[in-house]
Every structure is written in structure tokens, then in C-alpha cells.
Write a protein that holds these residues in place. Structure first.
Motif, mmCIF file in Angstrom:
data_model
loop_
_atom_site.group_PDB
_atom_site.id
_atom_site.type_symbol
_atom_site.label_atom_id
_atom_site.label_comp_id
_atom_site.label_asym_id
_atom_site.label_seq_id
_atom_site.Cartn_x
_atom_site.Cartn_y
_atom_site.Cartn_z
ATOM 1 N N THR A 204 3.839 -8.422 3.795
ATOM 2 C CA THR A 204 3.279 -9.643 3.235
ATOM 3 C C THR A 204 2.809 -9.464 1.802
ATOM 4 O OG1 THR A 204 1.131 -9.063 4.212
ATOM 5 C CG2 THR A 204 2.584 -10.498 5.496
ATOM 6 N N ALA A 205 2.744 -8.230 1.316
ATOM 7 C CA ALA A 205 2.368 -7.958 -0.066
ATOM 8 C C ALA A 205 2.797 -6.539 -0.397
ATOM 9 C CB ALA A 205 0.862 -8.128 -0.285
ATOM 10 N N GLY A 206 2.902 -6.241 -1.686
ATOM 11 C CA GLY A 206 3.327 -4.913 -2.097
ATOM 12 C C GLY A 206 4.836 -4.793 -2.181
ATOM 13 N N GLU A 207 5.305 -3.588 -2.449
ATOM 14 C CA GLU A 207 6.726 -3.344 -2.659
ATOM 15 C C GLU A 207 7.103 -1.978 -2.096
ATOM 16 O OE1 GLU A 207 9.912 -2.987 -6.399
ATOM 17 O OE2 GLU A 207 7.756 -3.099 -6.749
ATOM 18 N N THR A 384 -11.165 -10.251 2.126
ATOM 19 C CA THR A 384 -11.755 -10.409 0.797
ATOM 20 C C THR A 384 -12.625 -11.653 0.734
ATOM 21 O OG1 THR A 384 -9.765 -9.405 -0.129
ATOM 22 C CG2 THR A 384 -11.228 -10.494 -1.669
ATOM 23 N N ASP A 385 -13.771 -11.509 0.108
ATOM 24 C CA ASP A 385 -14.609 -12.650 -0.263
ATOM 25 C C ASP A 385 -14.306 -12.995 -1.720
ATOM 26 O OD1 ASP A 385 -15.829 -12.512 2.240
ATOM 27 O OD2 ASP A 385 -17.436 -11.208 1.515
ATOM 28 N N TYR A 386 -14.142 -14.279 -2.036
ATOM 29 C CA TYR A 386 -13.824 -14.627 -3.417
ATOM 30 C C TYR A 386 -14.139 -16.095 -3.678
ATOM 31 C CZ TYR A 386 -9.567 -16.686 -1.423
ATOM 32 O OH TYR A 386 -8.686 -17.438 -0.676
ATOM 33 N N ALA A 387 -14.241 -16.394 -4.971
ATOM 34 C CA ALA A 387 -14.308 -17.766 -5.475
ATOM 35 C C ALA A 387 -13.466 -17.801 -6.734
ATOM 36 C CB ALA A 387 -15.742 -18.180 -5.755
ATOM 37 N N MET A 388 -12.705 -18.896 -6.940
ATOM 38 C CA MET A 388 -11.762 -18.903 -8.053
ATOM 39 C C MET A 388 -11.456 -20.321 -8.522
ATOM 40 S SD MET A 388 -8.005 -18.350 -6.375
ATOM 41 C CE MET A 388 -7.292 -18.860 -7.934
ATOM 42 N N TRP A 389 -10.948 -20.385 -9.754
ATOM 43 C CA TRP A 389 -10.350 -21.595 -10.322
ATOM 44 C C TRP A 389 -9.013 -21.192 -10.924
ATOM 45 C CZ3 TRP A 389 -11.425 -26.790 -10.518
ATOM 46 C CH2 TRP A 389 -10.628 -27.554 -11.374
ATOM 47 N N GLY A 390 -7.952 -21.870 -10.525
ATOM 48 C CA GLY A 390 -6.609 -21.559 -11.005
ATOM 49 C C GLY A 390 -5.586 -21.962 -9.956
ATOM 50 N N ASP A 391 -4.417 -21.342 -10.011
ATOM 51 C CA ASP A 391 -3.374 -21.605 -9.016
ATOM 52 C C ASP A 391 -3.605 -20.723 -7.791
ATOM 53 O OD1 ASP A 391 -2.379 -23.211 -10.985
ATOM 54 O OD2 ASP A 391 -0.670 -21.914 -11.495
ATOM 55 N N TYR A 392 -3.363 -21.274 -6.609
ATOM 56 C CA TYR A 392 -3.597 -20.508 -5.382
ATOM 57 C C TYR A 392 -2.700 -21.028 -4.271
ATOM 58 C CZ TYR A 392 -6.570 -24.552 -4.257
ATOM 59 O OH TYR A 392 -7.044 -25.827 -4.044
ATOM 60 N N THR A 393 -2.610 -20.231 -3.205
ATOM 61 C CA THR A 393 -1.899 -20.627 -1.992
ATOM 62 C C THR A 393 -2.924 -20.943 -0.897
ATOM 63 O OG1 THR A 393 -1.727 -18.328 -1.260
ATOM 64 C CG2 THR A 393 0.088 -19.201 -2.574
ATOM 65 N N SER A 394 -2.431 -21.437 0.223
ATOM 66 C CA SER A 394 -3.333 -21.899 1.286
ATOM 67 C C SER A 394 -3.118 -21.121 2.580
ATOM 68 C CB SER A 394 -3.120 -23.397 1.534
ATOM 69 O OG SER A 394 -1.775 -23.647 1.921
ATOM 70 N N GLU A 395 -3.001 -19.784 2.495
ATOM 71 C CA GLU A 395 -2.704 -19.003 3.698
ATOM 72 C C GLU A 395 -3.824 -19.060 4.733
ATOM 73 O OE1 GLU A 395 -4.417 -16.165 0.583
ATOM 74 O OE2 GLU A 395 -2.901 -17.733 0.665
ATOM 75 N N MET A 407 -1.233 -25.837 6.888
ATOM 76 C CA MET A 407 -0.858 -26.259 5.542
ATOM 77 C C MET A 407 -0.414 -25.021 4.769
ATOM 78 S SD MET A 407 -3.017 -28.169 2.501
ATOM 79 C CE MET A 407 -4.171 -26.811 2.337
ATOM 80 N N THR A 408 0.823 -25.045 4.271
ATOM 81 C CA THR A 408 1.347 -23.961 3.429
ATOM 82 C C THR A 408 1.812 -24.582 2.120
ATOM 83 O OG1 THR A 408 3.518 -24.197 4.481
ATOM 84 C CG2 THR A 408 2.051 -22.523 5.380
ATOM 85 N N ARG A 409 0.889 -24.646 1.172
ATOM 86 C CA ARG A 409 1.185 -25.283 -0.102
ATOM 87 C C ARG A 409 0.680 -24.427 -1.249
ATOM 88 N NH1 ARG A 409 -0.352 -31.623 0.242
ATOM 89 N NH2 ARG A 409 0.475 -31.496 -1.896
ATOM 90 N N GLN A 410 1.270 -24.654 -2.432
ATOM 91 C CA GLN A 410 0.805 -24.039 -3.657
ATOM 92 C C GLN A 410 0.036 -25.101 -4.431
ATOM 93 O OE1 GLN A 410 4.106 -23.476 -2.551
ATOM 94 N NE2 GLN A 410 3.325 -21.546 -1.749
ATOM 95 N N LEU A 411 -1.216 -24.820 -4.761
ATOM 96 C CA LEU A 411 -2.101 -25.825 -5.328
ATOM 97 C C LEU A 411 -2.807 -25.258 -6.553
ATOM 98 C CD1 LEU A 411 -3.656 -27.039 -1.964
ATOM 99 C CD2 LEU A 411 -1.865 -28.189 -3.258
#
Length: 619
Positions: A204-207, A384-395, A407-411
Motif C-alpha cells: 500500500t506504500a513504498g517501493e 499517525t495523528d495529523y492535521a493538514m491543509w492541502g490535497d489528501y485522500t479519504s482512506e 468514500m474513496t476520493r481525492q479532495l
């Protein structure tokens, strides 16, 4: 010469006293040493020795009795690789011994070696004794007596299970750290199989860093040799809980590890532009604005700034960016979409000189500001605990127990997630939402092109899935696989077309031979001039257990989207309970309302219950 004299006497005395059968005169070797008569060795002393045949039974160690039989090889619970085993038996001389495998007598023709020991024991070696896959019982018995020996051994069989584990539980999310992913193919008894196979890995993340063992097949493949495989996973730059899936045929297994927040040293860079001069002589502005022929070219004061900063604040990591001249996601051609692409031609000012450098966007935002404050939650397994402003996903709004309320959207906008013990709370606000569309396409066995129902899509807003459902039960989704742009497909946002890397088959066969149909499900946003839509949402999830394949929770979701003349509202409740590694129970209820200027108020509800893979949906 005194040291030599005393050393020589010591050796002679030892040789004289320790001789077990007879003493012999020891002659000195060169260089010769003349010894006094007082220290010359005495003549040999005759010693009476009983023949070996006269040794009494009491002199044999108690562990080797005359009437005892033993299986010396293989050892108890030994795991063997080949079905033709070598069996070594110890028994008294002159005794007839029978060897049986799983109750079947082994012919004496397989005895390839017999050795008689001085103690009166005979070692018999059987070669090529046939074994079956799994557990085998070997028994040896002296004929006519009750004396017997028995061992149980395992023979590695065909693999029936798959196991995968991460050697490291946590690695920093710095884009450089690596975790080792190891796995085994197991037979029915849980022993490692010695078979070779190709394992498909996904994360789900990394390479994955190692070479793909089958580049012509979808996904990343690693070769299992003699039932074992390993590869390396490099971390990404986003702190999150990562799930790695290993699969071969219908077998699959999962493991998890944590990409920890990388509390890197603080760094800040930026530019401040303060200028006073004529309006049309700004060399750092767009070329089309230089020396305008039809615009006012008076003197003016200009100010602009852009910066990027990241660093540690206690246990938190702050990442922020700002550009007063343009949106952060604006591309070379002036377009602005969600999640700016990593590679831009206009950003490649310098060539890469063999060091395989990469460019990664850390601050995606369709406006001029990005801000994120995050940390690893002190709650074990909480992420993770976080707060943000910007582009994000809704996992956080698409858990395993959600189908109707997922809901699986990019917002774009504000989003926060925090863990209060076992209670996880997530909230979001999205502004500047364009039109939203969900399309379901039937594959035709080719890789494309597949046409969406809308044109002028918002870049980066799409989510594309492949879903499998039963032929006779439409809407019953048995499997959902999310695809990634670039790796799995290419998309033309202007024309609304999708081209897949591999052909998409229309049907498939289920585990029990039933016919399954495949659907291409795509959700995306499209350009709607004058749109003023906004979305509010929240989810609470109480975790009863957090372990991998042991997760259990209770959750509730609320979403509201203001679409101008149309308003949409959704709320739901769901639960997921693990009943073992391969069994679970889940329940979900959802209700939605939609106010339309054409249809008025429209509402509906849905619920479902699933137990151990048996699904019962009611709508």
C-alpha cells in the motif's frame, strides 16, 4: 640441559605408567641424552589381559542392553526433503529385526550396509526407504519380543499455505530506509515446502527494490527457491501503516509495518521578491506581461514570496509551503489539478549524472498553501495523528466493513485524524469541489481504450477499481482491486479515456468453480464552471483489537456535500469482528438523502451482513 632432562623423565614416566597392555623401553631420539642409572626405565612388566570375548555383560554400559533396538537415524520429528530416506538401526547381534514405515514392512533387500561393533551390537543401514508426504511413523522391532523403537518424521510436501513477514516492524518514512520482506511456502503440516514458485507482492506504500522476476506479469514478482523468498521494501515519504500482500494462485497472506514520521532536522528555503519599478519591466514575471502595448505602464510596488520549510517541533513534524505567485500544483503548461505530477519538464534544469535522483512532491495543493503537522501515535498500532491543509485522500472513510458508506476520493481542504486510546476520530472539510461522477464499465477483453461518460476530468481526481461479482447475484462484490496510474493504466483527462497496461478479461472463475463477472468502476471529478460545492465529513471508529488479521472495530460515518441546487447527505454504521485468521463477521447499515431541483427529495437505505465469507445483502 636440565630443562630437557626433567622434561624427558616426565614423558618416560607417563609412557610407563599409562601403557594399557605392555610397557616398552623408550629410546631417546636425536639429540641423544645420557641418563644416570637411577632414572633409567625399569624392564617391561607383563600384564595379563582377558580376551574381549570374556568381557562380562555387566561391563557394557547400561544404555546399550543386549536386547534393545534403537533407530539412530533419522531423528525424532526430523523434517526430510526427499521421499527416499536412509534409516539406521542398532540391534543385538544375532537378532532378527523388522523395520516398518506407517505399518508397512520394509524389505530386507534395502539393507545396504551391516556393521558389527565390539559391544555385540549390529548397525543396519537401509537405503531408499519410501516415505509419504506429511507425517511418517518408523518402527523397528526384534522379532519374537516386545522390544521396539519408534520415531516420527515429516516429509516436506506440496505447498498449501503461504506465510509472509516483515523483518522490521518500523522504519522511518524518509524515502531511503529499507525493510526486508521474507516469506515461506508451507505444506499441510506447516513445514516449509522445498518447491519453487513465483510469488506476487503488492504494497500500500513504498517501493520494492529488487529485480522483478517476471516483468511481463502484472505486479511485482519474487522467486521462491526451495520454499523461501525475500525482497526489500523502501519506505516512502508519508508516515502510515503499510500492508504488504503476498499471493500465489488462491493463496495469500499479509503483513504490516509502520512507516514512522521522520523527525528530520529543520530546513527552510525560500525567496522574497520586493520590487519598485514600471509595471511592464518585471523580468521575473511572465513574458506576455513584459512591455504591454495596451496596458498602464506606470510605476508600482510589487511584493512576492515563496518558501518551503520542514522540521521537528517536539514529537511532531511540521511540513509547510507557500507561493504567492501561483498554486503549488500548477504545472509547466499552466494547468492546476489535484496531486501535481512528480516529474515536470520545466523543473529539470540540471541533468542527472548517474545517481538515479528522483523528484517527489511533498506539498501538493491546488491553492498557494500547504500545511501538515503529524506524529506517530503513542497508541500501539494506531498509525499517525495529523492535521493538514492541502490535497489528501479519504482512506479513513473506506474500511473493510464499509461498502455503502465508503468514500474513496481525492479532495482538497482540511483534514485531521487523532487517536484517543482505542477511539479514532477523523474529520474533513473540502472546498472547491467540482462535479463528481461514478462510472461502471464492462471490459471487453482488451486493454482499451475505455471511454468515461464525462470529458475534461480534474487531473488526479480519479479512483479506478476492478470488481468481481457473482454472475447470478449482481451487486455482490466478492473482490475489489484498486489500480494505480502509470503502473496499471494511463488516462487522458481531456478526452476521458483509459488505457490499461494489460487486457482486462470479462469473466473469471471463483474458488468453487462459479462464474464471476468483472467490472471497471471509476469515480472522478470533472470540470463544472461556476461550481461552489463543499463537503463536510466525520468518522469515529472504536477499535476492539488492532492486530493484523485480528482487527475488530465499531464505526460510524457522516458525510454531507453541498452541490448548489443539489444537496447530498449520507450516514451509516458498521462493525467488523475477526473470528480467526481467515474468518470474520461484519455488518453495515447506511442511509442517504439527495435533494434535487428536478426529482425533489430522494432517500434510500441499505444494509448487509457477512459471516465467514458467506454474504447476505439486503437492499
Amino acid at each position: 640441559m636440565k630443562p630437557q632432562f626433567f622434561l624427558y623423565v616426565s614423558l618416560i614416566s607417563a609412557g610407563f605408567l599409562l601403557a594399557p597392555v605392555q610397557a616398552q623401553e623408550i629410546k631417546p631420539t636425536s639429540p641423544s641424552i645420557s641418563l644416570p642409572d637411577a632414572v633409567k626405565p625399569s624392564p617391561a612388566i607383563p600384564v595379563e589381559v582377558k580376551p574381549e570375548a570374556q568381557t562380562s555383560p555387566q561391563s557394557i554400559p547400561s544404555a546399550i542392553a543386549l536386547d534393545e533396538v534403537k533407530i539412530l537415524s533419522p531423528a525424532i520429528n526430523q523434517v526430510l526433503d526427499v521421499p527416499a530416506a536412509t534409516v539406521v538401526i542398532q540391534a543385538p547381534e544375532g537378532k532378527q529385526v523388522e523395520l516398518r514405515v506407517n505399518g508397512v514392512l520394509v524389505p530386507e533387500q534395502l539393507i545396504g550396509r551391516t556393521e558389527t561393533q565390539k559391544s555385540g551390537q549390529v548397525i543396519r543401514t537401509y537405503y531408499g526407504v519410501s516415505l509419504k508426504q506429511g507425517s511418517n511413523t518408523l518402527s523397528a522391532q526384534i522379532v519374537g519380543t516386545s522390544q521396539s523403537a519408534q520415531v516420527t518424521v515429516q516429509l516436506r510436501g506440496e505447498f498449501e499455505k503461504l506465510s509472509v513477514q516483515a523483518a522490521e516492524a518500523k522504519i522511518p518514512a524518509d524515502g531511503r530506509s529499507m525493510a526486508t520482506i521474507r516469506g515461506e511456502l508451507l505444506d499441510a503440516q506447516g513445514n516449509r515446502s522445498n518447491r519453487d514458485a513465483l510469488i506476487t507482492l503488492s504494497t500500500t506504500a513504498g517501493e520494492f527494490l529488487d529485480t522483478d522476476a517476471a516483468e511481463n506479469q502484472p505486479g511485482f514478482q519474487v522467486k521462491a527457491e526451495r520454499g523461501q523468498f525475500s525482497t526489500r521494501l523502501r519506505s516512502g515519504l508519508e508516515a502510515r501503516t503499510v500492508t504488504v500482500r503476498a499471493a500465489i494462485g488462491t493463496l495469500e497472506d499479509f503483513t504490516q509495518l509502520q512507516f514512522e514520521t521522520n523527525l528530520r532536522p529543520s530546513i527552510a528555503t525560500g525567496v522574497v521578491d520586493l520590487r519598485f519599478g514600471r509595471q511592464g519591466t518585471n523580468f521575473y514575471k511572465s513574458f506576455r506581461d513584459f512591455l504591454p502595448v495596451d496596458a498602464d505602464n506606470n510605476y508600482q510596488l510589487d511584493f512576492g514570496a515563496s518558501f518551503f520549510a520542514t522540521g521537528r517541533i517536539g514529537d511532531w513534524l511540521l511540513t509547510t509551503a507557500y507561493n504567492s505567485a501561483r498554486p503549488l500544483n500548477q504545472t509547466c503548461d499552466g494547468t492546476n489539478g489535484l496531486f501535481r505530477p512528480n516529474t515536470q519538464v520545466c523543473d529539470q534544469n540540471y541533468s542527472v549524472y548517474g545517481d538515479s535522483s528522483e523528484s517527489t512532491v511533498l506539498t501538493p495543493s491546488i491553492d498557494s498553501v500547504f500545511l501538515r503537522l503529524e506524529r506517530n501515535s503513542p497508541i500501539a498500532g494506531a498509525g499517525t495523528d495529523y492535521a493538514m491543509w492541502g490535497d489528501y485522500t479519504s482512506e479513513e472513510f473506506a474500511s473493510r466493513s464499509q461498502e455503502f458508506s465508503a468514500m474513496t476520493r481525492q479532495l482538497h481542504g482540511f483534514k485531521a485524524n487523532y487517536n484517543f486510546g482505542n477511539l479514532q476520530v477523523t474529520g474533513l472539510f473540502a472546498n472547491n469541489i467540482q462535479g463528481f461522477q461514478r462510472d461502471t464499465l464492462v471490459p471487453d477483453g482488451t486493454s482499451g481504450f475505455y471511454f468515461l461518460s464525462r470529458r475534461l476530468l480534474i487531473e488526479g481526481s480519479e479512483s479506478i477499481f476492478l470488481e468481481l461479482e457473482e454472475l447470478n447475484r449482481p451487486g455482490t462484490v466478492l473482490k475489489r482491486q484498486q489500480l494505480n496510474r502509470g503502473t496499471d493504466y494511463e488516462i487522458d483527462y481531456d478526452r476521458g479515456t483509459i488505457l490499461f497496461r494489460q487486457p482486462i478479461a470479462r469473466t473469471d472463475v471463483g474458488e468453487f468453480g462459479e462464474t464471476l463477472v468483472r467490472r471497471i468502476v471509476s469515480t472522478y471529478q470533472y470540470d463544472t464552471p461556476g461550481s461552489d460545492s463543499r463537503m463536510f465529513g466525520g468518522r469515529v471508529q472504536y477499535h476492539l483489537a488492532r492486530g493484523l488479521n485480528r482487527e475488530s472495530w465499531l464505526g460510524a460515518t457522516y458525510l454531507r456535500e453541498d452541490q448548489g441546487a443539489r444537496d447530498f447527505e449520507l450516514y451509516g454504521a458498521d462493525a467488523f469482528v475477526s473470528l480467526g485468521q481467515n474468518a470474520h463477521a461484519l455488518a453495515e447499515y447506511a442511509r442517504s438523502t439527495n435533494f434535487s431541483d428536478v426529482l425533489g427529495l430522494v432517500s434510500g437505505s441499505a444494509y448487509r451482513f457477512e459471516l465467514e465469507g458467506r454474504e447476505n445483502d439486503n437492499h
